[in-house]
Design a protein around this motif. Structure first.
Motif, PDB file in Angstrom:
ATOM      1  N   THR A   1       9.665  10.883  -1.600  1.00 51.12           N
ATOM      2  CA  THR A   1       8.667  11.951  -1.600  1.00 51.12           C
ATOM      3  C   THR A   1       7.271  11.344  -1.729  1.00 51.12           C
ATOM      4  O   THR A   1       7.110  10.255  -2.293  1.00 51.12           O
ATOM      5  CB  THR A   1       8.892  12.926  -2.780  1.00 51.12           C
ATOM      6  OG1 THR A   1       8.859  12.197  -4.006  1.00 51.12           O
ATOM      7  CG2 THR A   1      10.208  13.668  -2.648  1.00 51.12           C
ATOM      8  N   PRO A   2       6.281  12.069  -1.241  1.00 51.94           N
ATOM      9  CA  PRO A   2       4.902  11.623  -1.481  1.00 51.94           C
ATOM     10  C   PRO A   2       4.616  11.665  -2.981  1.00 51.94           C
ATOM     11  O   PRO A   2       5.150  12.522  -3.688  1.00 51.94           O
ATOM     12  CB  PRO A   2       4.047  12.645  -0.734  1.00 51.94           C
ATOM     13  CG  PRO A   2       4.971  13.346   0.197  1.00 51.94           C
ATOM     14  CD  PRO A   2       6.333  13.270  -0.416  1.00 51.94           C
TER      15      PRO A   2
ATOM     16  N   ASP B   1       0.829  -1.201   0.000  1.00 54.16           N
ATOM     17  CA  ASP B   1       0.000   0.000   0.000  1.00 54.16           C
ATOM     18  C   ASP B   1       0.867   1.256   0.000  1.00 54.16           C
ATOM     19  O   ASP B   1       0.555   2.230  -0.680  1.00 54.16           O
ATOM     20  CB  ASP B   1      -0.916   0.030   1.226  1.00 54.16           C
ATOM     21  CG  ASP B   1      -2.017  -1.019   1.155  1.00 54.16           C
ATOM     22  OD1 ASP B   1      -2.255  -1.558   0.061  1.00 54.16           O
ATOM     23  OD2 ASP B   1      -2.618  -1.301   2.206  1.00 54.16           O
ATOM     24  N   ILE B   2       1.928   1.244   0.751  1.00 53.62           N
ATOM     25  CA  ILE B   2       2.808   2.414   0.851  1.00 53.62           C
ATOM     26  C   ILE B   2       3.555   2.644  -0.451  1.00 53.62           C
ATOM     27  O   ILE B   2       3.752   3.774  -0.857  1.00 53.62           O
ATOM     28  CB  ILE B   2       3.766   2.247   2.038  1.00 53.62           C
ATOM     29  CG1 ILE B   2       2.962   2.399   3.296  1.00 53.62           C
ATOM     30  CG2 ILE B   2       4.930   3.213   1.963  1.00 53.62           C
ATOM     31  CD1 ILE B   2       3.684   2.682   4.532  1.00 53.62           C
TER      32      ILE B   2
ATOM     33  N   TRP C   1       7.393   5.009   4.981  1.00 53.60           N
ATOM     34  CA  TRP C   1       6.272   5.321   5.873  1.00 53.60           C
ATOM     35  C   TRP C   1       6.187   6.824   6.121  1.00 53.60           C
ATOM     36  O   TRP C   1       5.106   7.413   6.102  1.00 53.60           O
ATOM     37  CB  TRP C   1       6.438   4.591   7.205  1.00 53.60           C
ATOM     38  CG  TRP C   1       6.469   3.112   7.056  1.00 53.60           C
ATOM     39  CD1 TRP C   1       7.581   2.333   6.820  1.00 53.60           C
ATOM     40  CD2 TRP C   1       5.368   2.220   7.080  1.00 53.60           C
ATOM     41  NE1 TRP C   1       7.222   1.020   6.715  1.00 53.60           N
ATOM     42  CE2 TRP C   1       5.875   0.916   6.873  1.00 53.60           C
ATOM     43  CE3 TRP C   1       4.007   2.386   7.259  1.00 53.60           C
ATOM     44  CZ2 TRP C   1       5.060  -0.203   6.847  1.00 53.60           C
ATOM     45  CZ3 TRP C   1       3.198   1.259   7.239  1.00 53.60           C
ATOM     46  CH2 TRP C   1       3.719  -0.012   7.028  1.00 53.60           C
ATOM     47  N   LEU C   2       7.348   7.447   6.365  1.00 47.42           N
ATOM     48  CA  LEU C   2       7.359   8.884   6.619  1.00 47.42           C
ATOM     49  C   LEU C   2       6.969   9.670   5.367  1.00 47.42           C
ATOM     50  O   LEU C   2       6.245  10.657   5.449  1.00 47.42           O
ATOM     51  CB  LEU C   2       8.736   9.309   7.128  1.00 47.42           C
ATOM     52  CG  LEU C   2       9.113   8.768   8.510  1.00 47.42           C
ATOM     53  CD1 LEU C   2      10.588   8.992   8.796  1.00 47.42           C
ATOM     54  CD2 LEU C   2       8.245   9.400   9.582  1.00 47.42           C
TER      55      LEU C   2
ATOM     56  N   GLY D   1       3.618  12.402   4.192  1.00 50.50           N
ATOM     57  CA  GLY D   1       3.732  13.763   3.677  1.00 50.50           C
ATOM     58  C   GLY D   1       5.089  14.414   3.788  1.00 50.50           C
ATOM     59  O   GLY D   1       5.262  15.552   3.372  1.00 50.50           O
ATOM     60  N   PHE D   2       6.085  13.716   4.332  1.00 55.66           N
ATOM     61  CA  PHE D   2       7.425  14.286   4.476  1.00 55.66           C
ATOM     62  C   PHE D   2       8.287  13.968   3.262  1.00 55.66           C
ATOM     63  O   PHE D   2       8.090  12.968   2.585  1.00 55.66           O
ATOM     64  CB  PHE D   2       8.126  13.715   5.718  1.00 55.66           C
ATOM     65  CG  PHE D   2       7.501  14.131   7.007  1.00 55.66           C
ATOM     66  CD1 PHE D   2       7.828  15.338   7.596  1.00 55.66           C
ATOM     67  CD2 PHE D   2       6.569  13.314   7.637  1.00 55.66           C
ATOM     68  CE1 PHE D   2       7.255  15.732   8.790  1.00 55.66           C
ATOM     69  CE2 PHE D   2       5.984  13.691   8.833  1.00 55.66           C
ATOM     70  CZ  PHE D   2       6.323  14.905   9.407  1.00 55.66           C
ATOM     71  N   VAL D   3       9.278  14.827   3.012  1.00 60.23           N
ATOM     72  CA  VAL D   3      10.358  14.514   2.086  1.00 60.23           C
ATOM     73  C   VAL D   3      11.462  13.921   2.949  1.00 60.23           C
ATOM     74  O   VAL D   3      11.839  14.503   3.970  1.00 60.23           O
ATOM     75  CB  VAL D   3      10.867  15.781   1.352  1.00 60.23           C
ATOM     76  CG1 VAL D   3      12.102  15.464   0.527  1.00 60.23           C
ATOM     77  CG2 VAL D   3       9.762  16.362   0.490  1.00 60.23           C
ATOM     78  N   VAL D   4      11.964  12.741   2.567  1.00 57.33           N
ATOM     79  CA  VAL D   4      12.935  12.024   3.394  1.00 57.33           C
ATOM     80  C   VAL D   4      14.192  11.748   2.578  1.00 57.33           C
ATOM     81  O   VAL D   4      14.113  11.236   1.461  1.00 57.33           O
ATOM     82  CB  VAL D   4      12.356  10.689   3.911  1.00 57.33           C
ATOM     83  CG1 VAL D   4      13.347   9.986   4.817  1.00 57.33           C
ATOM     84  CG2 VAL D   4      11.037  10.922   4.638  1.00 57.33           C
TER      85      VAL D   4
END
Length: 100
Positions: A49-50, A24-25, A82-83, A87-90
């Motif tokens: 990124t999302p 799903d992710i 997951w992050l 909505g975060f940029v990781v």
């Protein structure tokens, strides 16, 4: 039902739930490999990124590096997607001399 059977069933449910959640992710995030330069040394990394994130979008950012003896692969599997899905940029990086 024996306690071993109960433990086996619980573990099976947990593992199948994690696999389902990971698929799903994967549909909600994008991953891009990058090079980050620090004092003339190339560090290998990944930017998460999302889905649909544009360069003009303002988002919170998280830089992740592993602890002693690890590589970013662990972060890429366990935390970064997951992050990013939230909505975060990781950015995940390997320390120089470790990983890629």
């Amino acid at each position: 039902m024996s306690s071993r059977t109960v433990i086996a069933v619980v573990l099976l449910l947990l593992v199948s739930g994690v696999a389902l959640a990971q698929s799903d992710i994967a549909d909600k995030v994008d991953r891009r490999t990058v090079d980050v330069w620090s004092d003339g040394t190339r560090l290998s990394g990944d930017v998460w990124t999302p889905k649909g994130h544009g360069s003009s979008d303002s988002r919170g950012a998280i830089v992740m590096s592993h602890g002693w003896g690890g590589t970013r692969d662990h972060l890429n599997q366990a935390y970064a997607p997951w992050l990013a899905a939230e909505g975060f940029v990781v950015l995940t990086i390997d320390y120089r001399g470790w990983g890629d």
